[in-house]
Design a protein around this motif. Structure first.
Motif, PDB file in Angstrom:
ATOM      1  N   GLN A  20       0.747  -1.301   0.057  1.00  0.00           N
ATOM      2  CA  GLN A  20      -0.142   0.036   0.011  1.00  0.00           C
ATOM      3  C   GLN A  20       0.760   1.158   0.012  1.00  0.00           C
ATOM      4  O   GLN A  20       0.288   2.571  -0.528  1.00  0.00           O
ATOM      5  N   SER A  70       6.952   2.100  -3.330  1.00  0.00           N
ATOM      6  CA  SER A  70       7.365   1.944  -4.846  1.00  0.00           C
ATOM      7  C   SER A  70       8.412   1.262  -4.947  1.00  0.00           C
ATOM      8  O   SER A  70       9.301   1.586  -4.192  1.00  0.00           O
ATOM      9  N   TYR A 100       6.685  -8.823  -7.495  1.00  0.00           N
ATOM     10  CA  TYR A 100       6.220  -7.830  -7.719  1.00  0.00           C
ATOM     11  C   TYR A 100       6.771  -7.494  -9.280  1.00  0.00           C
ATOM     12  O   TYR A 100       6.391  -7.324 -10.371  1.00  0.00           O
ATOM     13  N   ARG A 138      -0.393  -3.085 -14.718  1.00  0.00           N
ATOM     14  CA  ARG A 138       0.136  -1.867 -14.127  1.00  0.00           C
ATOM     15  C   ARG A 138       0.167  -1.920 -12.731  1.00  0.00           C
ATOM     16  O   ARG A 138      -0.338  -3.051 -12.075  1.00  0.00           O
ATOM     17  N   GLU A 141      -1.469  -0.605  -9.836  1.00  0.00           N
ATOM     18  CA  GLU A 141      -2.627  -1.145  -9.301  1.00  0.00           C
ATOM     19  C   GLU A 141      -3.002  -2.438  -9.565  1.00  0.00           C
ATOM     20  O   GLU A 141      -3.437  -2.970  -8.529  1.00  0.00           O
ATOM     21  N   GLU A 142      -2.877  -3.100 -10.772  1.00  0.00           N
ATOM     22  CA  GLU A 142      -3.288  -4.439 -10.655  1.00  0.00           C
ATOM     23  C   GLU A 142      -2.156  -5.440  -9.952  1.00  0.00           C
ATOM     24  O   GLU A 142      -2.902  -6.210  -9.733  1.00  0.00           O
ATOM     25  N   VAL A 174      -0.674  -4.609  -7.315  1.00  0.00           N
ATOM     26  CA  VAL A 174      -1.051  -4.624  -5.938  1.00  0.00           C
ATOM     27  C   VAL A 174      -2.196  -5.392  -5.584  1.00  0.00           C
ATOM     28  O   VAL A 174      -2.258  -6.147  -4.515  1.00  0.00           O
ATOM     29  N   GLY A 175      -3.312  -5.086  -6.553  1.00  0.00           N
ATOM     30  CA  GLY A 175      -4.413  -6.011  -6.065  1.00  0.00           C
ATOM     31  C   GLY A 175      -4.205  -7.663  -6.063  1.00  0.00           C
ATOM     32  O   GLY A 175      -4.565  -8.204  -5.164  1.00  0.00           O
ATOM     33  N   THR A 233      -1.652  -8.507  -3.100  1.00  0.00           N
ATOM     34  CA  THR A 233      -2.937  -8.581  -1.871  1.00  0.00           C
ATOM     35  C   THR A 233      -3.625  -9.551  -1.753  1.00  0.00           C
ATOM     36  O   THR A 233      -3.509 -10.205  -0.530  1.00  0.00           O
TER      37      THR A 233
END
Length: 175
Positions: free
Chosen positions: A98, A101, A138, A147, A149-150, A152-153, A156
């Motif tokens: 969250q 970077s 990652y 991307r 955000e993808e 991270v989703g 997670t």
């Protein structure tokens, strides 16, 4: 059949089988403990070395307690510690995802095969290792053209699902 009876029966079978060729003593119990820890944590990244040392210290009485009374408190304690560490790992990785970077311009080195690696000595060392594993995961997702955000989703969900799956195991499955 009770858990104690299952433990006693299994111990008796091990002692008299061609698998062990060895009485169920502290030596064999130690070997089985090592295999159980490696089965739960094959990457040697969840259990701390201090956890293993603590659990191994009880190994001398493990064989006797299992053989005599079918006691399974040690197995329950090991799995409870595993869940505790897995929860710490999932929480740390989720929070890191969250806020962090990732920059991959350096020359980092990470060994994916940790079969013979040392376990982290403490929680600080574990977090360093977990961060390396997170960076590798990652990067793997990033190389798949996802991307941020993808990624991270996806990660997670992966860590939450792993924790949920292990927490959902019943006593019989843990036994």
């Amino acid at each position: 059949m009770t858990e104690a009876n299952i433990n006693r029966l299994t111990t008796g079978l091990l002692e008299h089988s061609q698998f062990a060729h060895h009485p169920f003593d502290s030596e064999l119990a130690g070997t089985l403990l090592d295999r159980y820890l490696d089965a739960l944590d094959p990457s040697r990244s969840v259990f701390l070395q201090s956890d293993v040392d603590e659990l191994a210290a009880g190994g001398a009485s493990l064989s006797e307690a299992t053989r005599q009374s079918g006691d399974n408190h040690a197995e329950q304690a090991i799995f409870a510690r595993y869940l505790e560490r897995l929860e710490q790992r999932a929480s740390y990785l989720t929070k890191t995802l969250q806020t962090a970077s990732f920059d991959f311009t350096g020359h980092d080195v990470y060994a994916f095969n940790r079969d013979d690696a040392q376990r982290p000595r403490d929680l600080t060392a574990a977090k360093t290792l977990w961060l390396q594993q997170l960076r590798a995961a990652y990067l793997e997702e990033k190389l798949g053209d996802k991307r941020p955000e993808e990624i991270v989703g996806t990660l997670t969900k992966r860590y939450a699902q792993q924790l949920k799956m292990m927490k959902s195991l019943g006593k019989d499955e843990v036994l």
